[in-house]
Design an enzyme around this catalytic site. Structure first.
Site, short mmCIF file in Angstrom:
data_model
loop_
_atom_site.label_atom_id
_atom_site.label_comp_id
_atom_site.label_asym_id
_atom_site.label_seq_id
_atom_site.Cartn_x
_atom_site.Cartn_y
_atom_site.Cartn_z
N ARG A 37 0.82 -1.22 0.00
CA ARG A 37 0.00 0.00 0.00
C ARG A 37 0.85 1.26 0.00
O ARG A 37 0.44 2.28 -0.55
CB ARG A 37 -0.94 -0.01 1.20
CG ARG A 37 -2.09 -0.97 0.96
CD ARG A 37 -3.02 -1.04 2.12
NE ARG A 37 -4.21 -1.79 1.73
CZ ARG A 37 -5.05 -2.32 2.61
NH1 ARG A 37 -4.84 -2.18 3.91
NH2 ARG A 37 -6.11 -2.98 2.18
N LYS A 198 -19.20 -16.16 0.89
CA LYS A 198 -20.64 -15.99 1.12
C LYS A 198 -21.36 -15.26 0.01
O LYS A 198 -20.85 -14.28 -0.53
CB LYS A 198 -20.85 -15.18 2.41
CG LYS A 198 -20.49 -15.90 3.67
CD LYS A 198 -20.69 -14.93 4.81
CE LYS A 198 -20.53 -15.60 6.16
NZ LYS A 198 -20.76 -14.59 7.21
N GLY A 371 -13.12 -3.64 0.38
CA GLY A 371 -14.50 -3.17 0.49
C GLY A 371 -14.85 -2.13 -0.55
O GLY A 371 -15.95 -2.15 -1.13
#
Ligand code: ADP
Ligand code: MG
Length: 391
Positions: A37, A198, A371
């Protein structure tokens, strides 16, 4: 299509530029253990230094509970950065308030100041306007380069950008170009590959991609829930029983666009060295669980991927962290690497899987934001982007 101002569109010479970076890096024994990062933020930092700006960097790190906690200090990051750049790197133990202001004022063009963790302030995650104003006092302009935090409206991302003239950094620009292009105007055929743990985490992503993509290939534990929804006993496989109706609905909506695995790798447990079997999709024997897609599925998916012009991939095809169950994920990665398609990988574990496969340099764009990339794939406009000045 990227209609926001970037650092190229603003005058930064002799200015104090506050840059929100994503320096939320892993720290081990007081040292940065993965600098991905930090390296991703370097083009913007170097550009600003070359342009004669004084560069103030700030970021959150980990999840401190709204107060200072040495475990989450930015100091190791400042030290690491100092070894990476020629410019002098200073550190401020405060990210807001008089001490931070003094450090910012003393900063000269061509120098870097790293501020302490933004989450040491309770107002950060609450997007408190007072804290935003304190951040804004430190500089003349604001540059947003923390793509990984752009889906959160916090004081250091969205709040401060309301006050100072605000532009995107190069990393932001690149992330939004690739992800935005794929989702709004992809070169077709556009193939989406979805996997991971999921369905419930990714309903919005599946729905949006069902509308946008030409084909959707589904693997990972996500596929198990679809198998069960189709009536196959899945034995000990990871399944979400509470979304079986939704899975049936999605299958109906998707029709022939959706492709599921035709064979799977099963094992009695997920441990290294466990006994494994490959079987066609069907009733899973008691005491066994699905942990990867099988070779025939990789081949089928490969045929679709080979014809694609754009590929977006989120979610590993199996429990890739264990070698015996990584072949599906790595096999799909190989086909993508060999294809001519523009390829985009989003999601934290998916990015890790691609790194592990050794094929990262064959992928057009690996998103640095987990996200945030998922929200982009959902078609959501990120608050940290929306607030930036239009071109
Ligand atoms: P991303 O972070 O890329 O969005 P997810 O967090 O949704 O991906 O899912 C990644 C996780 O899913 C991995 O840890 C992987 O081991 C797990 N996984 C994938 N397939 C299976 C499976 N068949 N059984 C159990 N876990 C699985
Ligand atoms: Mg994940």
């Amino acid at each position: 299509m990227f209609n926001k101002k970037t650092v190229r569109d603003i005058d930064v010479k002799g200015k104090r530029v506050l840059v929100r970076v994503d320096f939320n890096v892993p720290i081990k024994d007081g040292k940065v253990s993965d600098d991905t990062r930090i390296r991703a933020a370097m083009p913007t930092i170097n550009y600003l230094l070359e342009q004669g700006a004084s560069v103030i960097l700030f970021s959150h790190l980990g999840r401190p509970k709204g107060g200072p906690d040495p475990k989450y200090s930015m100091k190791p990051v400042a030290d690491y950065l100092s070894g990476m750049v020629k410019a002098p790197v200073k550190f401020s133990e405060e990210a807001a308030g008089p001490k931070a202001k003094e450090a910012a004022q003393n900063l000269k063009p061509g120098e870097i100041l790293v501020l302490e963790n933004t989450r040491f302030y309770e107002g950060e995650t609450k997007n408190d306007p007072d804290l935003s104003a304190q951040f804004a006092e430190l500089a003349d302009v604001f540059v947003m380069d923390a793509f990984g935090s752009a889906h959160r409206a916090h004081a250091s991302t969205e709040g401060v950008a309301r006050i100072l003239p605000a532009a995107a950094g190069f990393l932001m620009e690149k992330e939004i170009r690739y992800l935005g292009q794929a989702i709004t105007d992809p070169e077709r055929p556009f193939v989406a590959i979805l996997g991971g743990a999921k369905i419930s985490d990714k309903i919005g992503v599946i729905r949006n991609l069902l509308a946008k993509a030409d084909s959707i290939l589904i693997g990972g534990a996500m596929a198990n829930t679809f198998f069960k929804a189709q009536g196959y006993p899945t034995a000990d496989s990871l399944v979400e029983d509470d979304v079986l109706d939704l899975a049936r609905e999605l299958l109906k909506e998707g029709g022939s666009k959706i492709r599921l695995p035709v064979d799977v790798v099963i094992a009695p447990n997920a441990e290294e060295g466990a006994e494994t079997k490959v079987m066609p999709v069907g009733p899973i024997p008691d005491g066994w669980k699905i942990l990867d897609i099988g070779p025939e599925s990789v081949e089928n998916f490969g045929k679709v991927i080979k014809g694609a012009k754009t590929v977006v991939w989120n979610g590993p095809m199996g429990l890739f962290e264990v070698k015996q169950f990584a072949e599906g994920t790595f096999g799909v990665a190989r086909v993508i690497a060999e294809s001519d398609a523009t390829s985009i990988v989003g999601g934290g574990d998916s990015a890790a899987a691609i790194q592990q496969s050794g094929l990262a340099d064959k992928i057009t764009h690996i998103s640095t934001g987990g996200g945030a990339s998922l929200e982009m794939l959902e078609g959501i406009v990120l608050p940290g982007v929306a607030v930036l000045q239009d071109k």
